[in-house]
Motif scaffolding. Structure first.
Motif, mmCIF file in Angstrom:
data_model
loop_
_atom_site.group_PDB
_atom_site.id
_atom_site.type_symbol
_atom_site.label_atom_id
_atom_site.label_comp_id
_atom_site.label_asym_id
_atom_site.label_seq_id
_atom_site.Cartn_x
_atom_site.Cartn_y
_atom_site.Cartn_z
ATOM 1 N N ALA A 199 0.740 -1.387 -0.072
ATOM 2 C CA ALA A 199 0.018 -0.145 0.017
ATOM 3 C C ALA A 199 0.853 1.217 0.133
ATOM 4 N N GLU A 200 2.154 1.201 0.830
ATOM 5 C CA GLU A 200 2.771 2.390 0.833
ATOM 6 C C GLU A 200 3.683 2.635 -0.768
ATOM 7 N N ARG A 201 3.702 1.611 -1.228
ATOM 8 C CA ARG A 201 4.366 1.652 -2.344
ATOM 9 C C ARG A 201 3.622 2.363 -3.420
ATOM 10 N N THR A 202 2.354 1.795 -3.509
ATOM 11 C CA THR A 202 1.387 2.479 -4.247
ATOM 12 C C THR A 202 1.083 3.728 -3.998
ATOM 13 N N ALA A 203 1.241 4.262 -2.619
ATOM 14 C CA ALA A 203 0.809 5.550 -2.311
ATOM 15 C C ALA A 203 2.038 6.621 -3.121
ATOM 16 N N GLU A 204 3.099 6.026 -3.473
ATOM 17 C CA GLU A 204 4.063 7.096 -4.059
ATOM 18 C C GLU A 204 3.427 7.650 -5.455
ATOM 19 N N ARG A 205 2.556 6.843 -5.851
ATOM 20 C CA ARG A 205 1.941 7.173 -7.136
ATOM 21 C C ARG A 205 0.477 7.764 -7.030
ATOM 22 N N PHE A 206 0.135 7.760 -5.735
ATOM 23 C CA PHE A 206 -1.380 8.158 -5.635
ATOM 24 C C PHE A 206 -1.459 9.154 -4.391
ATOM 25 N N GLY A 207 -0.529 10.284 -4.781
ATOM 26 C CA GLY A 207 -0.804 11.423 -3.814
ATOM 27 C C GLY A 207 -0.496 11.193 -2.391
ATOM 28 N N GLY A 208 0.361 10.119 -2.294
ATOM 29 C CA GLY A 208 0.962 9.888 -0.757
ATOM 30 C C GLY A 208 -0.241 8.984 0.187
ATOM 31 N N ARG A 209 -1.279 8.814 -0.542
ATOM 32 C CA ARG A 209 -2.231 7.995 0.164
ATOM 33 C C ARG A 209 -1.979 6.331 0.025
ATOM 34 N N PRO A 210 -2.043 5.478 1.105
ATOM 35 C CA PRO A 210 -2.059 4.157 1.009
ATOM 36 C C PRO A 210 -3.039 3.632 -0.050
ATOM 37 N N ALA A 211 -2.958 2.596 -1.041
ATOM 38 C CA ALA A 211 -3.603 2.451 -2.139
ATOM 39 C C ALA A 211 -3.354 1.226 -2.505
ATOM 40 N N VAL A 212 -4.381 0.590 -3.110
ATOM 41 C CA VAL A 212 -4.364 -0.737 -3.943
ATOM 42 C C VAL A 212 -4.149 -0.253 -5.726
ATOM 43 N N ALA A 213 -3.371 -0.851 -6.301
ATOM 44 C CA ALA A 213 -3.114 -0.550 -7.681
ATOM 45 C C ALA A 213 -3.731 -1.698 -8.704
ATOM 46 N N PHE A 214 -4.295 -1.102 -9.643
ATOM 47 C CA PHE A 214 -4.932 -1.922 -10.704
ATOM 48 C C PHE A 214 -4.542 -1.219 -12.131
ATOM 49 N N GLU A 215 -4.644 -2.441 -13.079
ATOM 50 C CA GLU A 215 -4.344 -2.138 -14.191
ATOM 51 C C GLU A 215 -5.860 -2.268 -14.988
ATOM 52 N N VAL A 216 -6.594 -1.357 -15.318
ATOM 53 C CA VAL A 216 -7.892 -0.989 -15.638
ATOM 54 C C VAL A 216 -8.177 -1.299 -17.446
ATOM 55 N N PHE A 217 -8.774 -2.135 -17.852
ATOM 56 C CA PHE A 217 -9.149 -2.566 -19.161
ATOM 57 C C PHE A 217 -10.744 -1.874 -19.278
ATOM 58 N N SER A 218 -10.960 -0.925 -20.216
ATOM 59 C CA SER A 218 -12.438 -0.628 -20.362
ATOM 60 C C SER A 218 -13.109 -1.173 -21.432
ATOM 61 N N ARG A 219 -14.223 -1.391 -21.240
ATOM 62 C CA ARG A 219 -15.164 -2.500 -22.371
ATOM 63 C C ARG A 219 -15.975 -1.489 -22.851
#
Length: 247
Positions: free
Chosen positions: A227-247
């Motif tokens: 969560a902290e590693r993803t925070a570096e790319r999400f405004g400093g907030r602990p987060a879960v990263a996803f690769e999103v494909f739209s349909r």
């Protein structure tokens, strides 16, 4: 030399009400994704789980006939911690799940039953970021889920499902890949992180077979670090990263 620019992750789409998470084994969702799911269920969204196997081949010291039911119980308890009550198992054989029409059909049928707008699955690529080899089960289920999201909406693919009362569902708008090395979006994990730790701890038998580390120390350290590693790319907030494909 200038430092490479960190690409910010976009917030996950928010205009949906129902999601279906499809993975190969018990514990797959708890290794990083359940913090987002806890937040979503708190918001009143519905999330269902679909597991291709019962994880019966996952513990070397426990024979599959005993391991499968135990891991199913742990998974149902784990899901409940983050507000998920609908947990379905497909009974494909753990360790040798095969990508193909049978798996696509089973997942498409579940999508037609549950009618999600968002489908979630796990990294379907050969490696985890080029560092570690992925398992065949993860690859098969992830790829089949991406394909089944389209199969579910086509009445001429698996027409036998219509005979079973499962009308086509073309309402899947996104497929989100957790654990991807190429994430595009993230979900804030601040509110759900503590429950994610408790959810992973429900897989205590598996964790105790996996590591000699104290289970809570292990679970908290693993999930917090991600969560902290993803925070570096999400405004400093602990987060879960996803690769999103739209349909």
């Amino acid at each position: 030399m200038t430092e490479p620019k960190i690409t910010e992750l976009r917030p996950m789409p928010a205009d949906w009400q129902r999601a279906l998470a499809v993975v190969a084994h018990p514990d797959d969702l708890e290794y990083g994704c359940s913090a987002a799911i806890a937040t979503w269920t708190d918001e009143g969204r519905e999330v269902g789980y679909l597991l291709a196997s019962r994880g019966e081949a996952g513990i070397d010291t426990l024979e599959p006939a005993k391991c499968g039911p135990l891991r199913e119980r742990e998974q149902r308890a784990s899901a409940a911690v983050v507000g998920v009550t609908q947990v379905e198992f497909l009974d494909h054989e753990d360790g040798v799940i095969e990508y193909g029409t049978a798996l696509r059909r089973d997942i498409a049928a579940a999508i037609r039953r549950q009618r999600p707008e968002l489908v979630i699955t796990l990294n379907h690529r050969d490696t985890w970021g080029g560092i570690a080899w992925n398992t065949p089960d993860h690859v098969a289920v992830g790829r089949a889920t991406l394909d089944a999201a389209g199969d579910a909406g086509n009445r001429w693919i698996f027409p036998e499902l219509i005979e079973q009362g499962l009308e086509p569902w073309n309402g899947v708008r996104w497929v989100a890949i957790a654990g991807s090395a190429s994430p595009t979006h993230a979900a804030d994990a601040s509110a759900g992180l503590e429950r994610a730790v408790r959810s992973l701890l429900e897989h205590r038998t598996y964790i105790e077979a996996l590591t000699d580390e104290d289970p809570e120390t292990y679970a908290r350290g693993f999930l917090t670090a991600h969560a902290e590693r993803t925070a570096e790319r999400f405004g400093g907030r602990p987060a879960v990263a996803f690769e999103v494909f739209s349909r």
